[in-house]
Design a protein around this motif. Structure first.
Motif, mmCIF file in Angstrom:
data_model
loop_
_atom_site.group_PDB
_atom_site.id
_atom_site.type_symbol
_atom_site.label_atom_id
_atom_site.label_comp_id
_atom_site.label_asym_id
_atom_site.label_seq_id
_atom_site.Cartn_x
_atom_site.Cartn_y
_atom_site.Cartn_z
ATOM 1 N N VAL A 1 0.836 -1.206 0.000
ATOM 2 C CA VAL A 1 0.000 0.000 0.000
ATOM 3 C C VAL A 1 0.870 1.255 0.000
ATOM 4 C CG1 VAL A 1 -1.661 1.322 1.380
ATOM 5 C CG2 VAL A 1 -1.999 -1.130 1.040
ATOM 6 N N LEU A 2 1.964 1.226 0.747
ATOM 7 C CA LEU A 2 2.850 2.388 0.799
ATOM 8 C C LEU A 2 3.689 2.553 -0.462
ATOM 9 C CD1 LEU A 2 4.091 2.225 4.497
ATOM 10 C CD2 LEU A 2 2.464 3.842 3.501
ATOM 11 N N ALA A 3 3.675 1.558 -1.341
ATOM 12 C CA ALA A 3 4.454 1.635 -2.583
ATOM 13 C C ALA A 3 3.841 2.614 -3.576
ATOM 14 C CB ALA A 3 4.563 0.256 -3.225
ATOM 15 N N VAL A 4 2.592 2.985 -3.372
ATOM 16 C CA VAL A 4 1.902 3.884 -4.289
ATOM 17 C C VAL A 4 2.009 5.309 -3.771
ATOM 18 C CG1 VAL A 4 -0.316 4.444 -5.331
ATOM 19 C CG2 VAL A 4 0.295 2.076 -4.905
ATOM 20 N N SER A 5 2.550 6.175 -4.595
ATOM 21 C CA SER A 5 2.653 7.588 -4.226
ATOM 22 C C SER A 5 1.342 8.285 -4.541
ATOM 23 C CB SER A 5 3.776 8.269 -5.004
ATOM 24 O OG SER A 5 5.006 7.707 -4.674
ATOM 25 N N PRO A 6 0.878 9.154 -3.650
ATOM 26 C CA PRO A 6 -0.337 9.901 -3.956
ATOM 27 C C PRO A 6 -0.066 10.894 -5.089
ATOM 28 C CG PRO A 6 0.620 10.667 -1.907
ATOM 29 C CD PRO A 6 1.421 9.491 -2.349
ATOM 30 N N PRO A 7 -1.102 11.253 -5.833
ATOM 31 C CA PRO A 7 -0.894 12.217 -6.923
ATOM 32 C C PRO A 7 -0.428 13.569 -6.381
ATOM 33 C CG PRO A 7 -3.232 11.704 -6.646
ATOM 34 C CD PRO A 7 -2.477 10.836 -5.702
ATOM 35 N N LEU A 8 0.444 14.201 -7.124
ATOM 36 C CA LEU A 8 0.968 15.502 -6.719
ATOM 37 C C LEU A 8 -0.071 16.580 -6.960
ATOM 38 C CD1 LEU A 8 4.552 15.222 -8.215
ATOM 39 C CD2 LEU A 8 3.817 14.759 -5.882
ATOM 40 N N LYS A 9 -0.185 17.498 -6.006
ATOM 41 C CA LYS A 9 -1.128 18.603 -6.142
ATOM 42 C C LYS A 9 -0.405 19.788 -6.748
ATOM 43 C CE LYS A 9 -3.885 17.094 -2.279
ATOM 44 N NZ LYS A 9 -4.431 17.370 -0.985
ATOM 45 N N PRO A 10 -1.023 20.436 -7.738
ATOM 46 C CA PRO A 10 -0.372 21.602 -8.338
ATOM 47 C C PRO A 10 -0.236 22.734 -7.312
ATOM 48 C CG PRO A 10 -2.519 21.158 -9.364
ATOM 49 C CD PRO A 10 -2.293 20.118 -8.328
ATOM 50 N N GLY A 11 0.889 23.402 -7.366
ATOM 51 C CA GLY A 11 1.120 24.532 -6.474
ATOM 52 C C GLY A 11 1.707 24.150 -5.125
ATOM 53 N N VAL B 1 -4.196 -2.320 -4.131
ATOM 54 C CA VAL B 1 -3.666 -1.154 -4.840
ATOM 55 C C VAL B 1 -4.153 -1.154 -6.291
ATOM 56 C CG1 VAL B 1 -1.526 -0.146 -5.746
ATOM 57 C CG2 VAL B 1 -1.688 -0.814 -3.343
ATOM 58 N N LYS B 2 -4.054 -2.284 -6.959
ATOM 59 C CA LYS B 2 -4.465 -2.371 -8.372
ATOM 60 C C LYS B 2 -5.966 -2.191 -8.514
ATOM 61 C CE LYS B 2 -0.355 -3.268 -9.865
ATOM 62 N NZ LYS B 2 0.431 -2.305 -10.578
ATOM 63 N N TYR B 3 -6.745 -2.794 -7.606
ATOM 64 C CA TYR B 3 -8.192 -2.655 -7.657
ATOM 65 C C TYR B 3 -8.605 -1.198 -7.495
ATOM 66 C CZ TYR B 3 -13.082 -3.026 -6.330
ATOM 67 O OH TYR B 3 -14.444 -2.857 -6.261
#
Length: 157
Positions: free
Chosen positions: A76-86, A136-138
Motif C-alpha cells: 500500500v505504501l508503494a503507491v505515491s499519492p498524486p501531486l497537487k499543483p502549487g 492497490v491495483k483494484y
C-alpha cells in the motif's frame, strides 16, 4: 611463527540438532531454540525478537497476522499519492522520502521475518504482498473506470 592460537578457556558449545525445536545448553543451563537453516512447519519459531512469539499457538497466530499486515502495508505504501499543483516541492519530497523510509523499514522487517525459515511466516508474507498488490491495483482500476465514466457522461460540443 605458528598459526595456532591459544584459545585459553574460551570454549563455545554449539547446539546439536535434535528432534525437538529446542536444545538444552549445558554451559548456561538454559533452554534455547535452534536456528533453522531450512524451511520447517511449527509454532516454535523466533520472529524478529528473541522470545517472540513464545511457544503458545495464540502468539504464533498473532505473529502470522503481524507479518501479514506488514506485507500488506509495504504494498500500500508503494503507491505515491498524486501531486497537487502549487504544492511546495521540498515539502512533497520530504513527505515522499519519509513514506519511503517507513516502507523500507517494513520491507526489511518482512524479510527478517521470512528469514526465520518458518513456512507459515513465509506463506503469510507472500499472501500479504499479494493482497496488498490486489488492493492497490483494484483501487487504481476503479478510479480509472470512474474517471472514464465521468468523461463519457460529460457533454461533448
Amino acid at each position: 611463527m605458528s598459526h595456532e592460537h591459544d584459545r585459553g578457556n574460551m570454549s563455545v558449545s554449539m547446539p546439536t540438532p535434535t528432534s525437538s525445536s529446542s536444545v538444552y545448553n549445558h554451559s548456561t543451563n538454559m533452554k534455547q531454540k535452534t536456528m533453522h537453516m531450512t524451511f520447517f512447519w511449527g509454532k516454535d519459531v523466533v520472529v524478529l525478537f528473541q522470545g517472540w512469539p513464545d511457544d503458545r499457538l495464540g502468539m504464533y497466530i498473532l505473529a502470522l497476522a503481524f507479518v501479514f499486515l506488514l506485507a500488506v502495508a509495504v504494498e500500500v505504501l508503494a503507491v505515491s499519492p498524486p501531486l497537487k499543483p502549487g504544492a511546495q516541492p521540498v515539502s512533497i519530497a520530504l513527505i515522499q522520502a519519509s513514506v519511503y523510509a517507513v516502507r523500507m523499514a517494513l520491507v526489511y522487517l518482512v524479510m527478517l521475518s521470512v528469514m526465520s525459515f518458518n513456512l507459515g511466516i513465509f506463506i503469510v508474507a507472500v499472501a500479504g504482498h499479494a493482497l496488498g498488490c490486489f488492493l492497490v491495483k483494484y483501487r487504481a482500476l476503479r478510479m480509472a473506470s470512474q474517471a472514464e465514466a465521468i468523461s463519457d457522461a460529460s457533454p461533448k460540443f
